[in-house]
Design a protein around this motif. Sequence first.
Motif, PDB file in Angstrom:
ATOM      1  N   MET A   1       0.850  -1.182   0.000  1.00 17.87           N
ATOM      2  CA  MET A   1       0.000   0.000   0.000  1.00 17.87           C
ATOM      3  C   MET A   1       0.880   1.224   0.000  1.00 17.87           C
ATOM      4  O   MET A   1       1.854   1.302   0.716  1.00 17.87           O
ATOM      5  N   LEU A   2       0.529   2.173  -0.835  1.00 20.71           N
ATOM      6  CA  LEU A   2       1.252   3.435  -0.843  1.00 20.71           C
ATOM      7  C   LEU A   2       0.250   4.532  -1.118  1.00 20.71           C
ATOM      8  O   LEU A   2      -0.459   4.503  -2.116  1.00 20.71           O
ATOM      9  N   GLY A   3       0.181   5.500  -0.202  1.00 25.11           N
ATOM     10  CA  GLY A   3      -0.743   6.599  -0.376  1.00 25.11           C
ATOM     11  C   GLY A   3      -0.031   7.914  -0.224  1.00 25.11           C
ATOM     12  O   GLY A   3       0.472   8.224   0.845  1.00 25.11           O
ATOM     13  N   SER A   4       0.034   8.694  -1.265  1.00 26.37           N
ATOM     14  CA  SER A   4       0.775   9.951  -1.196  1.00 26.37           C
ATOM     15  C   SER A   4       0.182  10.903  -0.180  1.00 26.37           C
ATOM     16  O   SER A   4       0.891  11.538   0.590  1.00 26.37           O
ATOM     17  N   SER A   5      -1.146  10.998  -0.148  1.00 28.13           N
ATOM     18  CA  SER A   5      -1.760  11.942   0.788  1.00 28.13           C
ATOM     19  C   SER A   5      -1.526  11.509   2.237  1.00 28.13           C
ATOM     20  O   SER A   5      -1.257  12.322   3.100  1.00 28.13           O
ATOM     21  N   TRP A   6      -1.603  10.217   2.508  1.00 20.70           N
ATOM     22  CA  TRP A   6      -1.372   9.708   3.859  1.00 20.70           C
ATOM     23  C   TRP A   6       0.070   9.945   4.278  1.00 20.70           C
ATOM     24  O   TRP A   6       0.343  10.388   5.380  1.00 20.70           O
TER      25      TRP A   6
ATOM     26  N   ILE B   1      -8.045   7.163  -4.936  1.00 20.97           N
ATOM     27  CA  ILE B   1      -7.648   6.861  -3.555  1.00 20.97           C
ATOM     28  C   ILE B   1      -6.402   7.626  -3.115  1.00 20.97           C
ATOM     29  O   ILE B   1      -5.943   7.463  -1.995  1.00 20.97           O
ATOM     30  N   GLY B   2      -5.800   8.423  -3.990  1.00 22.78           N
ATOM     31  CA  GLY B   2      -4.624   9.188  -3.595  1.00 22.78           C
ATOM     32  C   GLY B   2      -3.390   8.328  -3.407  1.00 22.78           C
ATOM     33  O   GLY B   2      -2.528   8.638  -2.594  1.00 22.78           O
ATOM     34  N   GLY B   3      -3.280   7.228  -4.144  1.00 25.06           N
ATOM     35  CA  GLY B   3      -2.141   6.333  -4.033  1.00 25.06           C
ATOM     36  C   GLY B   3      -2.478   4.993  -4.639  1.00 25.06           C
ATOM     37  O   GLY B   3      -3.085   4.910  -5.702  1.00 25.06           O
ATOM     38  N   GLY B   4      -2.113   3.915  -3.954  1.00 28.68           N
ATOM     39  CA  GLY B   4      -2.380   2.583  -4.477  1.00 28.68           C
ATOM     40  C   GLY B   4      -2.557   1.591  -3.350  1.00 28.68           C
ATOM     41  O   GLY B   4      -2.070   1.783  -2.239  1.00 28.68           O
TER      42      GLY B   4
ATOM     43  N   THR C   1      -5.515  -1.573  -6.879  1.00 30.07           N
ATOM     44  CA  THR C   1      -6.308  -0.359  -7.050  1.00 30.07           C
ATOM     45  C   THR C   1      -5.361   0.833  -6.987  1.00 30.07           C
ATOM     46  O   THR C   1      -4.625   0.988  -6.006  1.00 30.07           O
ATOM     47  N   GLN C   2      -5.356   1.669  -8.036  1.00 35.29           N
ATOM     48  CA  GLN C   2      -4.463   2.832  -8.103  1.00 35.29           C
ATOM     49  C   GLN C   2      -5.201   4.049  -8.633  1.00 35.29           C
ATOM     50  O   GLN C   2      -6.086   3.938  -9.475  1.00 35.29           O
ATOM     51  N   SER C   3      -4.749   5.225  -8.146  1.00 33.04           N
ATOM     52  CA  SER C   3      -5.324   6.475  -8.634  1.00 33.04           C
ATOM     53  C   SER C   3      -4.576   6.998  -9.846  1.00 33.04           C
ATOM     54  O   SER C   3      -5.114   7.815 -10.605  1.00 33.04           O
ATOM     55  N   SER C   4      -3.324   6.548 -10.022  1.00 35.48           N
ATOM     56  CA  SER C   4      -2.494   7.007 -11.135  1.00 35.48           C
ATOM     57  C   SER C   4      -1.424   5.941 -11.367  1.00 35.48           C
ATOM     58  O   SER C   4      -1.400   4.916 -10.686  1.00 35.48           O
ATOM     59  N   PHE C   5      -0.521   6.192 -12.325  1.00 32.98           N
ATOM     60  CA  PHE C   5       0.442   5.158 -12.700  1.00 32.98           C
ATOM     61  C   PHE C   5       1.865   5.703 -12.722  1.00 32.98           C
ATOM     62  O   PHE C   5       2.614   5.487 -13.671  1.00 32.98           O
TER      63      PHE C   5
ATOM     64  N   HIS D   1       5.921  -0.391  -6.805  1.00 34.68           N
ATOM     65  CA  HIS D   1       5.682  -0.708  -5.389  1.00 34.68           C
ATOM     66  C   HIS D   1       4.508  -1.664  -5.232  1.00 34.68           C
ATOM     67  O   HIS D   1       4.621  -2.692  -4.555  1.00 34.68           O
ATOM     68  N   GLU D   2       3.387  -1.338  -5.855  1.00 28.69           N
ATOM     69  CA  GLU D   2       2.188  -2.153  -5.668  1.00 28.69           C
ATOM     70  C   GLU D   2       2.345  -3.535  -6.308  1.00 28.69           C
ATOM     71  O   GLU D   2       1.849  -4.527  -5.772  1.00 28.69           O
TER      72      GLU D   2
END
Length: 639
Positions: free
Chosen positions: A1-6, A303-306, A314-318, A325-326
């Motif tokens: 899991m990787l979330g830029s906003s988090w 989702i602001g990440g993956g 599930t990813q918001s961008s690539f 990572h995902e």
Amino acid sequence: MLGSSWNQVLAQAPTKDEHPCAVTRTASTSLLLADGITSLGHRDLMRQYDMHWYKLDLQLERNSTDVSGSVTLYASVVATSMTEFAFELHPNFTIEQVTLDGTPCTVRRSGSEVIAVLPVAKSRQKKVRMQVRYAGRAPSGASAAIGNGFNTGLTPYGPFSWSLSEPFAASEWFPCKQLLYDKADSVEVWVTTDVLNKVGSNGLLQRVTPMPNQKHRYEWKSNYPIAYYLISVALGQYEEYSFPVTLPGAPQPMLVQNYIYPQTLPSVKADIDITASFLQIFSEHFGLYPFYKEKYGHSMAPIGGGMEHQTMTTQSSFGFTLTAHELAHQWWGGEVTCADWSHIWLNEGFASYSEYLALEKLRPLDKRGWLTTARSSAASQETGMVFVKDSTSVPRIFNSALTYRKGAMVLHMLRHAVGSDALFFKILQAYRKEYQHKVATTRDFQKVVERETGKPYKYFFDQWVYGEGVPVLNVAYAQRGDSLYIRSNQTGTSPVTPFFKTEVEMKITTTVKDTLVLVQQNKPLEDYAFKVPGTVTYVEIDPSAWLLYTGFSNAKEDVSIVPIGREPSGIYPNPTSGMINLMGWRNPSQVTILDMLGKTVKVLRPEGRSFSVADLRAGVYLLKAEYGAELITYRFVKL
């Protein structure tokens, strides 16, 4: 899991573990280890059975968090006798009926903890098929790592809905057993939805069945073991973009299946296509992609990440590192899962370091920048372990500096410590093979490292995973004629771990040439001596960025460190392509070189302190220098 906003939130307050929306639980003890957030009694009840199979048969839409339908939990009894079947489901949902093989059960509830009283007791090894019919609206409040268990969001391309269960939010959308060790052997996910929607999920799409009232049912199935938090759905008005990939060792091409926002293919195609290269690189490093008999792919969601849902992230961008990572999580998190959330670095640290491995192969000019960012982030966290003391705290589990960046640097330093890329990747492959479709702890990984290297590494994991902070290096040098003296004075940023036993590379630049040396720091203050040609102009610490430390990257000149009546020891250059020089002023009476299995490969009686090892094969060796009754042992790498 990787979330830029988090991660941005965590970066703003790296020493804090609080988050207003996080699910947390307080306790009087300083060490809270937990698979989940239910009570100990409820977890004990859930441990009375072993999950085999989930079947989700749900009604969902792209613009609502309403969830209804049924979930079947198929399990076998592991207790001597079981009279109650315990599971988890958020109190927002009304349970309409629970049945055991079609017979209704009495139900008791307390918050998310649900107990179905069995009509008849089940003995050990007996099978139970529990069906839970329920309906309600998934909660809000950000109890998952990014968002909630089931979410909906508006994009420029319309509304989309998606699940994200990590770490404790699966019960926010389906009845489940949230204990990491108990992977289901397989899962089926059926979703009935508006005929305009596509639904992405785990495994292979079996069929799309027409249903009444302008709806259809997507029927997915995966036959691989799966942890509860990796079961997923994503739905909306997707376009599909898919392609085959041939992997080394796979009997046939594998499908990469992508559900993307409509009319976005021209802008995302190149970034998605690189997934094929990632699959090949990671299959070479770690072994064949774990789920090659089914697929890999992506479902887009805001989702602001993956989130690394098994076989369909599930990813918001690539972005390059996000996608790498995902995907790496399919090995580290999917196939091999941390035994509890305290060991989450075995998922996230491994996936984060895989970003570096992808850059190393495909964008080598960018790898140093990645290391610089990772080291800076990890070093900024002066307190807290990589190991998670309170594994019920969502923000602490997903602390960017500790879990992701420092976790990645642990692997980077281990790669250097074992002295060989071939051995490092052999370790990862052996770890993956031993814990395939199982769960593992840090000590489990340590045992694999020690078995494959034949060396103890407890000190390494004690200081880097179970210790706190990073070393601070204060290095000075002085030259007298052709002798160079170097002093390394180490402290720690945290009193919990005041000293780190480690190797340190230094590049010595003189008016004649550059020389790379590798020294061992076994105590806080170490002195080293070298013979060098010309005048020393610069001593650079850790020039290849293998070590996590703080302090100046170049040594300062200090004439006071010239030793009086004290003889330092060491060897250089290390690694070497041919010559080895022994530090100090005495000549050894004999030099014995052994391989890492302890077999003698070379015996020398050199006339001085320099001799050739050019005839040795590339690898890691031990050198034993005899000075009369004194024996000093060094490790060196032959290139």
